[in-house]
Scaffold this motif. Structure first.
Motif, PDB file in Angstrom:
ATOM      1  N   GLY A  94     -12.953  79.562 -20.751  1.00 51.42           N
ATOM      2  CA  GLY A  94     -12.970  79.003 -19.710  1.00 51.42           C
ATOM      3  C   GLY A  94     -11.876  78.411 -18.741  1.00 51.42           C
ATOM      4  N   ASP A 148     -18.857  78.802 -20.394  1.00 48.33           N
ATOM      5  CA  ASP A 148     -18.570  79.120 -21.828  1.00 48.33           C
ATOM      6  C   ASP A 148     -19.809  79.178 -22.540  1.00 48.33           C
ATOM      7  OD1 ASP A 148     -15.897  79.383 -21.547  1.00 48.33           O
ATOM      8  OD2 ASP A 148     -15.519  77.406 -22.362  1.00 48.33           O
ATOM      9  N   ASN A 195     -17.418  82.513 -14.668  1.00 45.05           N
ATOM     10  CA  ASN A 195     -17.030  81.495 -15.571  1.00 45.05           C
ATOM     11  C   ASN A 195     -17.620  80.113 -15.052  1.00 45.05           C
ATOM     12  OD1 ASN A 195     -15.291  80.053 -17.159  1.00 45.05           O
ATOM     13  ND2 ASN A 195     -13.800  79.842 -15.355  1.00 45.05           N
ATOM     14  N   THR A 217      -9.326  80.970 -17.750  1.00 43.49           N
ATOM     15  CA  THR A 217      -9.611  81.683 -16.690  1.00 43.49           C
ATOM     16  C   THR A 217      -9.652  80.930 -15.190  1.00 43.49           C
ATOM     17  OG1 THR A 217     -11.499  82.685 -18.040  1.00 43.49           O
ATOM     18  CG2 THR A 217     -11.864  83.046 -15.390  1.00 43.49           C
ATOM     19  N   ALA A 229     -16.449  84.303 -21.500  1.00 47.31           N
ATOM     20  CA  ALA A 229     -17.541  83.406 -21.578  1.00 47.31           C
ATOM     21  C   ALA A 229     -18.074  83.378 -23.018  1.00 47.31           C
ATOM     22  CB  ALA A 229     -18.882  83.690 -20.627  1.00 47.31           C
TER      23      ALA A 229
END
Ligand code: ASP
Length: 432
Positions: free
Chosen positions: A29, A225, A220, A32, A24
């Motif tokens: 993001g 983010d 996430n 992930t 983050a």
């Protein structure tokens, strides 16, 4: 030294948390969700994949092994009575805690407006789902339980109750026939059972990695983010979260141990050690349905609950017994009224008890289901359902925690019912 399964899962969780925070902070993001999250999804899918065959196999063999059908109705009656009682206790605890702490009193007006604006769309989606649930007649839940096509119900994990019904119906017919005629048929289900249990073991090898991916993905989704946003949210809703957590803790460490003390001689620490992996999975998956295969395995292999009891009590519990959800719904309903400056009288609080108990029975064993039923409770006490916007931001975290309470409740009832039936064997904490 071989590390115990629950330690491996905890390590997976902690690493997932660390990764999630780093991701983050660095804006990973998309990476992930493209490369980490799918492994979590695969893990949950594997668990869900075996849930229906597991319930079918174990329930059919469980019921078929009963010598008389009176026993089935006795176990059923006991189970449902304890389930409803523990849920009513959970709601009452929730109400006491939230009325005492009053977390909704100090939400700044501008934070309230901001939350309402941010989650406006989500509220609309949940409210329309709740609307369709509400429009059903009073006996609809009973009708829903009886499927018109077995394959139709087995096609979705949401229809677990229909599968439970079918399996009991089938099992009863097997008991009524002479053993000679059902030997081969029953043998198939016994074999199915063994194979599924082996599959649970195989899936659990993947648990630490699956849990890592699930936790990383959850962070996430929450942080998007932007870690600062999470901090802001938690500072506004932190007290509300703490109120829910305190309630869940009381239910988990006071109500269930008391239940075990009343009905069994089992040591409380053995109970918690035995079900720890199931609790950790409930936390990571936010779904009592996906956790069911492991809850059943731990209750049978580690806590000594007979298959006959566990295969009936646990699938039923995963679908209708949601103490954590009911408690959370009570706290959330009162919190929203406090935040909106609406006062609730005793009649409203009693309505909450009744509707929360019923709503938790109707809540599906999947992530986020509890908040949909909350809309119905809010309407019952004349609080605008748009108020759920205030709490949607932290719902995922609380969902993880209430699911742990949900499956702990199911397990403690399974142990208690088994003890009263003389079907609680030796505890064995060595097998993983
Ligand atoms: N996630 C919960 C469960 O599966 C249901 C809920 O409270 O949303 O147990």
């Amino acid at each position: 030294m071989k590390l115990k399964l629950h330690w491996k899962i905890i390590i997976g969780m902690v690493l997932g948390l660390i990764y999630g925070i780093i991701a983050a902070m660095n804006g990973w993001g998309v990476f992930t969700s493209d490369w980490i999250a799918p492994f979590g999804k695969i893990f949950i899918n594997l668990l869900k994949l075996i849930a229906i065959p597991l319930v079918l196999g174990s329930l059919v063999t469980g019921v078929a092994s009963l010598s008389d059908l009176k026993k089935l109705s006795r176990i059923g009656g006991k189970t449902i009575t304890i389930y409803i009682t523990t849920t009513a206790i959970a709601v009452t605890i929730g109400l006491i805690v939230v009325n005492f702490a009053r977390p909704g009193d100090n939400i700044p007006a501008e934070m309230r407006t901001k939350l309402q604006q941010t989650y406006q769309q989500d509220v609309a989606a949940r409210a329309s789902t709740a609307e369709s649930v509400k429009e059903r007649g009073p006996l609809q839940p009973m009708v829903d339980m009886v499927p018109s096509n077995f394959f139709g119900s087995a096609a979705s994990n949401r229809n677990m109750l229909q599968v439970v019904f079918f399996a009991i119906f089938l099992g009863v017919a097997i008991v009524q026939l002479p053993a000679k005629q059902t030997k081969v048929f029953l043998g198939f289900f016994e074999g199915l059972n063994e194979v599924i249990i082996k599959m649970v073991d195989n899936i659990m090898f993947m648990a630490p990695y699956g849990v890592f991916a699930l936790i990383a993905d959850t962070i996430n989704i929450i942080a998007k983010d932007n870690l600062a946003q999470v901090v802001e949210l938690l500072s506004a809703l932190g007290f509300y979260c703490i109120t829910v957590i305190v309630g869940l803790l009381i239910q988990t460490v006071v109500t269930y141990p008391t239940l075990l003390k009343i009905f069994t001689k089992m040591s409380i620490s053995d109970f918690f050690k035995g079900i720890a992996p199931a609790q950790l999975l409930a936390f990571s998956t936010s779904s009592s349905g996906a956790t069911l295969p492991v809850t059943m395995e731990r209750c049978e292999q580690n806590l000594g609950v007979s298959e006959e009891v566990s295969s009936f009590v646990l699938p039923l519990g995963a679908t209708i017994n949601m103490d954590g959800t009911a408690l959370y719904q009570a706290v959330a309903a009162v919190f929203i009224s406090q935040a909106l400056g609406l006062s609730l009288d005793l009649g409203d609080q009693l309505t909450i008890i009744l509707t929360a108990v019923l709503a938790s029975i109707g809540t599906a064993a999947v992530p986020g289901a509890g908040i949909i039923m909350l809309v119905i409770i809010l309407e019952a006490i004349d609080v605008p359902s748009a108020g759920i916007a205030l709490i949607l931001g932290v719902d995922r975290i609380l969902d993880m925690l209430r699911t742990v309470t949900n499956i702990t409740g199911d397990s403690s009832v399974a142990v208690s019912v088994a003890a009263t039936e003389g079907q609680l064997g030796e505890i064995n904490l060595k097998v993983d």
